[in-house]
Design a protein around this motif. Structure first.
Motif, short mmCIF file in Angstrom:
data_model
loop_
_atom_site.label_atom_id
_atom_site.label_comp_id
_atom_site.label_asym_id
_atom_site.label_seq_id
_atom_site.Cartn_x
_atom_site.Cartn_y
_atom_site.Cartn_z
N ALA A 114 5.64 14.50 75.39
CA ALA A 114 5.84 13.08 75.70
C ALA A 114 4.58 12.27 75.43
N ALA A 115 3.67 12.85 74.65
CA ALA A 115 2.35 12.22 74.44
C ALA A 115 1.67 12.03 75.78
N HIS B 238 7.76 2.86 79.14
CA HIS B 238 8.23 3.15 77.78
C HIS B 238 9.04 4.44 77.71
N LEU B 239 9.23 5.10 78.85
CA LEU B 239 9.99 6.35 78.89
C LEU B 239 11.25 6.19 79.75
N ASP C 173 9.89 6.07 73.64
CA ASP C 173 9.11 5.79 72.44
C ASP C 173 8.05 6.84 72.13
N SER C 174 7.52 7.50 73.15
CA SER C 174 6.43 8.46 72.90
C SER C 174 6.91 9.90 72.80
#
Length: 253
Positions: free
Chosen positions: A65-66, A94-95, A114-115
């Motif tokens: 998930a970065a 963003h998750l 997004d990540s």
């Protein structure tokens, strides 16, 4: 310079060393946030961190998930919902996190956003894509929009038809003043399928086992109380901090 630090990211053992250094606060007066993660954290550590007066945040994340997925502010009263419950963390915007369950029981955490990574690369160089939602193999609960990470799906076992999450028993054991670390495994049982067995690192080899079992019985269902408790030498603590290492390979005949 040390007195110019504003943000820092540490594993729990590093933060423990900082807090035990004596003059830690003097060097951290400008600290705005200390992000702590990378390994399991005991209830005693959480209490120590809350009492330190430092702006400490516990993180849950993974490389896929970065890194960070959810963060819990230990200075917030909502971070820990009860003595036995895990930390409740706010999910990064963003998750998107869901729990693969229709009930209030812990279930696998699913992740998209997004990540999120594209996939894994095989030894031959081929990309093995990972379509969202990504199954993390971690177990959790969503409580009023916040994430509580309960444990690992590959550690859960069944005893007498009941699901047992070893991390819950470990947290109960680690509330005892004399127990520094605990690790619980499921051991084969002809009658129950499996029974929980605990390994502990303790500052005392004279624990009253009867009183310990009574204390556990006050906080856990009877089938969750360990059938046996074994001592580990203090040098084995690293094995527990790093996911129990060789203990995961123990087999009983």
């Amino acid at each position: 310079q040390l007195n110019k630090i504003s943000h820092i990211s540490l594993v729990p053992s590093q933060l423990d060393a900082v807090l035990e250094s004596g003059n830690a606060k003097e060097h951290l007066l400008t600290l705005k946030a200390a992000l702590i993660g990378g390994s399991s954290i005991t209830k005693k550590q959480i209490t120590k961190y809350q009492n330190s007066g430092l702006p400490i945040f516990i993180s849950y994340g993974m490389s896929e998930a970065a890194s960070t997925i959810a963060i819990a502010d230990l200075n917030s009263t909502s971070a820990v919902s009860s003595e036995r419950d895990p930390i409740l963390g706010s999910i990064l915007k963003h998750l998107r996190v869901s729990v693969n369950s229709d009930s209030e029981k812990p279930a696998e955490i699913l992740l998209s956003g997004d990540s999120l990574f594209c996939g894994y690369q095989s030894d031959s160089g081929e990309l093995i894509t990972a379509e969202p939602p990504f199954a993390t193999k971690d177990l959790g609960l969503l409580i009023q929009g916040q994430l509580a990470v309960v444990g690992r799906a590959d550690r859960m076992f069944i005893s007498g038809g009941e699901n047992i999450y070893p991390e819950e028993i470990e947290r109960a054991l680690e509330q005892h003043d004399a127990i520094e670390r605990a690790f619980v495994v499921g051991v084969s049982s002809n009658r129950w399928g499996k029974r929980p067995v605990a390994f502990i690192v303790s500052n005392s080899f004279k624990l009253d086992r009867t009183k310990l079992h009574q204390q556990l019985a006050e906080n856990l269902a009877k089938y969750k109380v360990p059938a046996h408790i074994f001592y580990l030498k203090s040098e084995s603590k690293a094995a527990l901090v790093n996911g129990a290492g060789p203990l995961q390979k123990i087999k009983f005949t």
